[in-house]
Design a protein around this motif. Structure first.
Motif, mmCIF file in Angstrom:
data_model
loop_
_atom_site.group_PDB
_atom_site.id
_atom_site.type_symbol
_atom_site.label_atom_id
_atom_site.label_comp_id
_atom_site.label_asym_id
_atom_site.label_seq_id
_atom_site.Cartn_x
_atom_site.Cartn_y
_atom_site.Cartn_z
ATOM 1 N N ASP A 112 0.828 -1.195 0.000
ATOM 2 C CA ASP A 112 0.000 0.000 0.000
ATOM 3 C C ASP A 112 0.870 1.256 0.000
ATOM 4 O OD1 ASP A 112 0.913 0.333 2.614
ATOM 5 O OD2 ASP A 112 -0.940 -0.390 3.532
ATOM 6 N N ALA A 113 0.229 2.412 0.098
ATOM 7 C CA ALA A 113 0.965 3.671 -0.002
ATOM 8 C C ALA A 113 1.974 3.844 1.125
ATOM 9 C CB ALA A 113 -0.017 4.842 -0.003
ATOM 10 N N ALA A 114 1.742 3.192 2.267
ATOM 11 C CA ALA A 114 2.685 3.264 3.373
ATOM 12 C C ALA A 114 3.795 2.235 3.263
ATOM 13 C CB ALA A 114 1.940 3.079 4.695
ATOM 14 N N GLY A 115 3.757 1.416 2.212
ATOM 15 C CA GLY A 115 4.798 0.423 2.001
ATOM 16 C C GLY A 115 4.515 -0.923 2.627
ATOM 17 N N ASN A 116 3.319 -1.129 3.139
ATOM 18 C CA ASN A 116 2.988 -2.373 3.819
ATOM 19 C C ASN A 116 2.273 -3.337 2.892
ATOM 20 O OD1 ASN A 116 3.872 -1.433 6.449
ATOM 21 N ND2 ASN A 116 2.049 -0.128 6.440
ATOM 22 N N PRO A 117 2.732 -4.606 2.810
ATOM 23 C CA PRO A 117 2.006 -5.612 2.019
ATOM 24 C C PRO A 117 0.620 -5.822 2.624
ATOM 25 C CG PRO A 117 4.219 -6.364 2.584
ATOM 26 C CD PRO A 117 3.958 -5.140 3.411
ATOM 27 N N THR A 118 -0.373 -5.983 1.744
ATOM 28 C CA THR A 118 -1.747 -6.086 2.237
ATOM 29 C C THR A 118 -2.324 -7.492 2.153
ATOM 30 O OG1 THR A 118 -2.617 -5.479 0.058
ATOM 31 C CG2 THR A 118 -2.200 -3.686 1.605
ATOM 32 N N HIS A 119 -1.807 -8.341 1.285
ATOM 33 C CA HIS A 119 -2.349 -9.692 1.173
ATOM 34 C C HIS A 119 -1.893 -10.527 2.368
ATOM 35 C CE1 HIS A 119 -3.212 -13.699 -0.397
ATOM 36 N NE2 HIS A 119 -3.920 -13.126 -1.351
ATOM 37 N N PRO A 120 -2.797 -11.297 2.980
ATOM 38 C CA PRO A 120 -2.421 -12.052 4.196
ATOM 39 C C PRO A 120 -1.341 -13.096 3.964
ATOM 40 C CG PRO A 120 -4.614 -12.682 3.407
ATOM 41 C CD PRO A 120 -4.224 -11.465 2.644
ATOM 42 N N ALA A 121 -1.136 -13.552 2.733
ATOM 43 C CA ALA A 121 -0.130 -14.574 2.481
ATOM 44 C C ALA A 121 1.276 -14.015 2.380
ATOM 45 C CB ALA A 121 -0.470 -15.326 1.186
ATOM 46 N N VAL A 122 1.423 -12.691 2.273
ATOM 47 C CA VAL A 122 2.751 -12.118 2.029
ATOM 48 C C VAL A 122 3.679 -12.331 3.217
ATOM 49 C CG1 VAL A 122 4.020 -9.992 1.520
ATOM 50 C CG2 VAL A 122 1.818 -10.432 0.418
ATOM 51 N N ALA A 123 3.162 -12.213 4.440
ATOM 52 C CA ALA A 123 4.020 -12.351 5.624
ATOM 53 C C ALA A 123 4.740 -13.688 5.626
ATOM 54 C CB ALA A 123 3.193 -12.185 6.896
ATOM 55 N N ALA A 169 10.066 -0.819 4.862
ATOM 56 C CA ALA A 169 8.781 -0.898 5.549
ATOM 57 C C ALA A 169 8.294 -2.321 5.754
ATOM 58 C CB ALA A 169 7.732 -0.103 4.763
ATOM 59 N N ALA A 170 8.663 -3.238 4.858
ATOM 60 C CA ALA A 170 8.136 -4.602 4.924
ATOM 61 C C ALA A 170 8.883 -5.430 5.967
ATOM 62 C CB ALA A 170 8.256 -5.263 3.556
ATOM 63 N N PRO A 171 8.219 -6.428 6.561
ATOM 64 C CA PRO A 171 8.867 -7.285 7.575
ATOM 65 C C PRO A 171 9.778 -8.339 6.937
ATOM 66 C CG PRO A 171 6.598 -7.977 7.247
ATOM 67 C CD PRO A 171 6.781 -6.751 6.403
ATOM 68 N N VAL A 172 10.891 -7.875 6.364
ATOM 69 C CA VAL A 172 11.853 -8.785 5.747
ATOM 70 C C VAL A 172 12.699 -9.432 6.846
ATOM 71 C CG1 VAL A 172 13.781 -8.965 4.133
ATOM 72 C CG2 VAL A 172 11.910 -7.357 3.673
ATOM 73 N N ARG A 173 12.822 -10.763 6.794
ATOM 74 C CA ARG A 173 13.568 -11.500 7.820
ATOM 75 C C ARG A 173 15.034 -11.095 7.812
ATOM 76 N NH1 ARG A 173 16.066 -16.238 6.979
ATOM 77 N NH2 ARG A 173 14.907 -16.484 5.010
ATOM 78 N N ALA A 174 15.599 -10.917 8.984
ATOM 79 C CA ALA A 174 17.014 -10.554 9.111
ATOM 80 C C ALA A 174 17.892 -11.589 8.412
ATOM 81 C CB ALA A 174 17.399 -10.441 10.583
ATOM 82 N N GLY A 175 18.870 -11.127 7.667
ATOM 83 C CA GLY A 175 19.784 -12.015 6.970
ATOM 84 C C GLY A 175 19.346 -12.392 5.572
#
Length: 425
Positions: A34-45, A63-69
């Motif tokens: 979305d405009a704030a940079g957050n994925p909106t589909h529930p499967a993305v996480a 902005a996205a919850p990319v796993r460290a490493g």
């Protein structure tokens, strides 16, 4: 290699790209944000948790919850990212691409497919859908065009031609530039800036006000013609060939004293002009307006120039009858051509070599001339050649079936016409 996605489906693909088929390849997950940079589909996480490679703009990666490493590639030039994604697919490494809104709407999905990569798309709401939602309009019959990374004149001509258009803008091809280009066309514009953020701004304006304004890039522009709000062609095909066809019989138009380009000639003339969505056609010496109207039916923006006041009313009435928006400019050419936007193609239905020379000076890609008098053919040909055009010509003689008493038929000849077509070298 296969895997399980966050929504329980196996993340594999049988992908057709050109003539190749990739069966069982790990698909690249393309996730809309979305405009704030957050994925909106529930499967993305879940896809981000298992991903070995994540590609996106710097703001999306932050902005996205990319796993460290996890390996990341910041989008700039696209080629390095495509090479790394191809390597990930070959190795069976799960990969995610983060992209704004709906990545299948003028987005990165097209480039991934061209590169032969199997894809799975998890879209967010596109900026186009959001803009129409803010306007409270349906958009199933709208034309959606982009001015980003392409000739902005095509987006502008779509706004000139069609009643409901959405434009994805770009720096230098935004509301100010499009508003300036719509001078002479009756339009209402909506400019949507910062959609989906706290800074969102929705502005309803006129082309002149938009041209004088300052707008934040990128933004979405909606262009609406007068009439019912959200009006569009009833067949929901905003730029398709008209359902009723073209080269219509003369009875489809009001005209005076048979002063109309006959259907057989019109068919060749329109073919020579090559109208389509994104192009601007001039109809000089429009008469009944039949040539320009049929170009408009095929998606082109059209300016009709006519010096006779009675004929001006005919053009406007015929355009309304056929449901197209033709801009009518009263006045005699060549003077009436001053200040008009440069055309892609021009039909010259009258005016002599002075008009033809003035048209050629604007350097459209194609010029088509219809001549009934043979003594005008050579001067017209020479004028086009002198302006740098290659010229082809054909003389059309048609004979139509006509009934005779007792059920017999005869052939009734129409007046022969010479059609010259000039194309720039």
């Amino acid at each position: 290699m296969t895997g399980t996605s966050g929504d329980g489906r196996r993340n594999t693909s049988a992908d057709v790209a050109g003539d190749s088929v990739v069966v069982g390849a790990t698909a690249v997950t393309v996730a809309g944000v979305d405009a704030a940079g957050n994925p909106t589909h529930p499967a993305v996480a879940a896809e981000l948790v298992r991903a070995g490679l994540v590609v996106g703009a710097a703001r999306h990666l932050a902005a996205a919850p990319v796993r460290a490493g996890t390996e990341t590639v910041v989008l700039g030039p696209l080629s390095p990212a495509l090479e790394r994604l191809a390597a990930a697919v070959a190795a069976g490494t799960p990969a995610v691409v983060l992209a704004s809104g709906d990545p299948g709407c003028f987005g990165i999905v097209r480039r991934l497919r061209v590169a032969g990569l199997p894809v799975r798309v998890l879209p967010a709401v596109s900026s186009i859908a959001a803009a129409f939602a803010r306007a409270g309009l349906s958009w199933d019959g709208a034309a959606v065009v982009s001015a980003h990374g392409r000739d902005a004149r095509e987006a502008l001509n779509a706004c000139r031609a069609l009643p409901l258009v959405a434009v994805l803008t770009a720096p230098g091809a935004g509301a100010a530039e499009l508003g300036a280009g719509l001078a002479g066309w009756s339009r209402r514009l909506m400019v949507a800036e910062h959609l989906g953020t706290d800074a969102e701004r929705i502005t309803w304006t006129t082309p002149a006000e938009a041209a004088a304004g300052s707008w934040t890039d990128p933004h979405v522009l909606l262009s609406l013609a007068p009439g019912p709000v959200g009006a569009a062609r009833v067949d929901n095909q905003p730029a398709a060939a008209p359902a009723g066809g073209w080269a219509l019989p003369e009875g489809a138009y009001r005209h005076r004293d048979s002063m109309i380009t006959k259907a057989e000639v019109r068919a060749l003339v329109v073919a020579g002009l090559r109208p389509r969505l994104g192009r601007l056609v001039w109809d000089v010496g429009a008469g009944s307006g039949s040539v320009g109207i049929e170009c408009a039916l095929l998606g082109a923006a059209v300016v009709a120039v006519e010096r006779d006041s009675a004929a001006v009313d005919l053009v406007r009435g015929n355009a309304a009858r056929h449901g197209v928006d033709v801009r009518v400019v009263p006045g005699a050419a060549p003077a009436a051509l001053d200040g008009l936007p440069d055309p892609d193609a021009v039909f010259v239905g009258g005016g002599g070599t002075e008009v033809l020379a003035a048209v050629a000076a604007r350097q459209p890609g194609r010029i088509v001339v219809a001549l009934a008098a043979l003594d005008r053919v050579a001067p017209a040909r020479d004028a086009l050649r002198a302006a740098g055009y290659t010229v082809e010509g054909v003389q059309l003689s048609a004979a139509r079936l006509a009934d005779l008493p007792g059920g017999s038929i005869r052939l009734a000849a129409t007046n022969p016409v010479v059609v010259l077509t000039g194309e720039r070298l």
